[in-house]
Design an enzyme around this catalytic site. Sequence first.
Site, PDB file in Angstrom:
ATOM      1  N   ASN A   9       0.862  -1.187   0.000  1.00 36.42           N
ATOM      2  CA  ASN A   9       0.000   0.000   0.000  1.00 36.42           C
ATOM      3  C   ASN A   9       0.899   1.237   0.000  1.00 36.42           C
ATOM      4  OD1 ASN A   9      -1.832   2.029   0.453  1.00 36.42           O
ATOM      5  ND2 ASN A   9      -2.245   1.472   2.589  1.00 36.42           N
ATOM      6  N   LYS A  11       0.102   4.233  -0.527  1.00 34.01           N
ATOM      7  CA  LYS A  11      -0.618   5.412  -0.012  1.00 34.01           C
ATOM      8  C   LYS A  11      -0.378   6.611  -0.926  1.00 34.01           C
ATOM      9  CE  LYS A  11      -0.096   3.634   4.638  1.00 34.01           C
ATOM     10  NZ  LYS A  11      -0.400   3.855   6.034  1.00 34.01           N
ATOM     11  N   HIS A  86      -9.826   0.762   4.409  1.00 35.95           N
ATOM     12  CA  HIS A  86      -8.597   1.038   5.165  1.00 35.95           C
ATOM     13  C   HIS A  86      -8.939   1.955   6.348  1.00 35.95           C
ATOM     14  CE1 HIS A  86      -4.638   2.448   6.250  1.00 35.95           C
ATOM     15  NE2 HIS A  86      -4.154   1.396   5.619  1.00 35.95           N
ATOM     16  N   GLU A  88      -7.506   4.393   7.666  1.00 39.11           N
ATOM     17  CA  GLU A  88      -7.341   5.840   7.440  1.00 39.11           C
ATOM     18  C   GLU A  88      -8.592   6.414   6.786  1.00 39.11           C
ATOM     19  OE1 GLU A  88      -3.682   5.717   5.244  1.00 39.11           O
ATOM     20  OE2 GLU A  88      -2.520   5.299   7.058  1.00 39.11           O
ATOM     21  N   GLU A 156      -5.862  -5.544  10.187  1.00 35.28           N
ATOM     22  CA  GLU A 156      -4.898  -4.484  10.471  1.00 35.28           C
ATOM     23  C   GLU A 156      -5.323  -3.750  11.744  1.00 35.28           C
ATOM     24  OE1 GLU A 156      -2.674  -2.922   6.876  1.00 35.28           O
ATOM     25  OE2 GLU A 156      -4.637  -2.012   6.694  1.00 35.28           O
ATOM     26  N   GLY A 162       1.770   1.920  11.014  1.00 40.09           N
ATOM     27  CA  GLY A 162       2.738   3.015  11.014  1.00 40.09           C
ATOM     28  C   GLY A 162       3.286   3.366  12.388  1.00 40.09           C
ATOM     29  N   SER A 198       2.864  -2.293  10.460  1.00 42.85           N
ATOM     30  CA  SER A 198       4.280  -2.145  10.842  1.00 42.85           C
ATOM     31  C   SER A 198       5.168  -3.336  10.471  1.00 42.85           C
ATOM     32  CB  SER A 198       4.405  -1.840  12.346  1.00 42.85           C
ATOM     33  OG  SER A 198       3.876  -0.553  12.616  1.00 42.85           O
TER      34      SER A 198
END
Length: 236
Positions: A9, A11, A86, A88, A156, A162, A198
């Site tokens: 990904n 991003k 996702h 985010e 996830e 991250g 991560s």
Amino acid sequence: MGNKLIVGNIKMNMRFGEISNYLNQFKNVNNKNLVICPSYIYIPYFLNYNFSVGSQNVCSFDVGYTGEISARQLSSIGVKYVMVGHSERRIKLNESDIDINNKIRASLHAKMKVILCIGETLEEFKLLKKDSVIKRQIRDSLFNVSDLSNVIIAYEPVWAIGTNKVPSIEDITSTVIYIKQLVKQMYKQDIKVIYGGSINEKNIVNLNKIDILDGFLIGGASINPNQFLEIIEKIS
Ligand code: PEP
């Protein structure tokens, strides 16, 4: 090459000038289980390599939304996978399970494979709500989806994205078992589950020992081609 799905990904990273250098590093890669998800605008440059291309998002509908991109359009240029839900997008853009459900149905209708991202926030984790959050996300995102053969779940945990924090091998294993059992119970079908959060070239060695996992979703570490290729090498 192994059979594990490896999803990168990227991003919102990379400027146009960086694309050709990135892609040059992948010209000798021959792995259809590798899915790279660039920003929409770069997708055409990623096609025609020996890996698959995925989209980071899709419109819930086929027509009528200026500025959006439909599943039918993505499919028509050769995009095989769509990432949906996702965290985010769920958290920062208020994407709901209903939006996600519409996106999944549009993508499956356009004959693409869906990578459905689910996972609990840190607060939910601390309040021991992980299982109920996962259950709600699966139930509502997959509402009225009858065939799961083209759906992959990406577990996830939001607090692992991250952050350099990764759940223990035992925790990932038990959550993946829980997800697979839940889907079996609810839909009478098997489902593939991948882990994301991560992942780097070091921790992948242990994560790759989790037999029940069907693959990995890699964010930050997929932006650096050398690091990503090292991870791919260790998985395959
Ligand atoms: C992601 O954003 O899906 C992700 C897995 O990111 P990272 O690998 O950087 O945690």
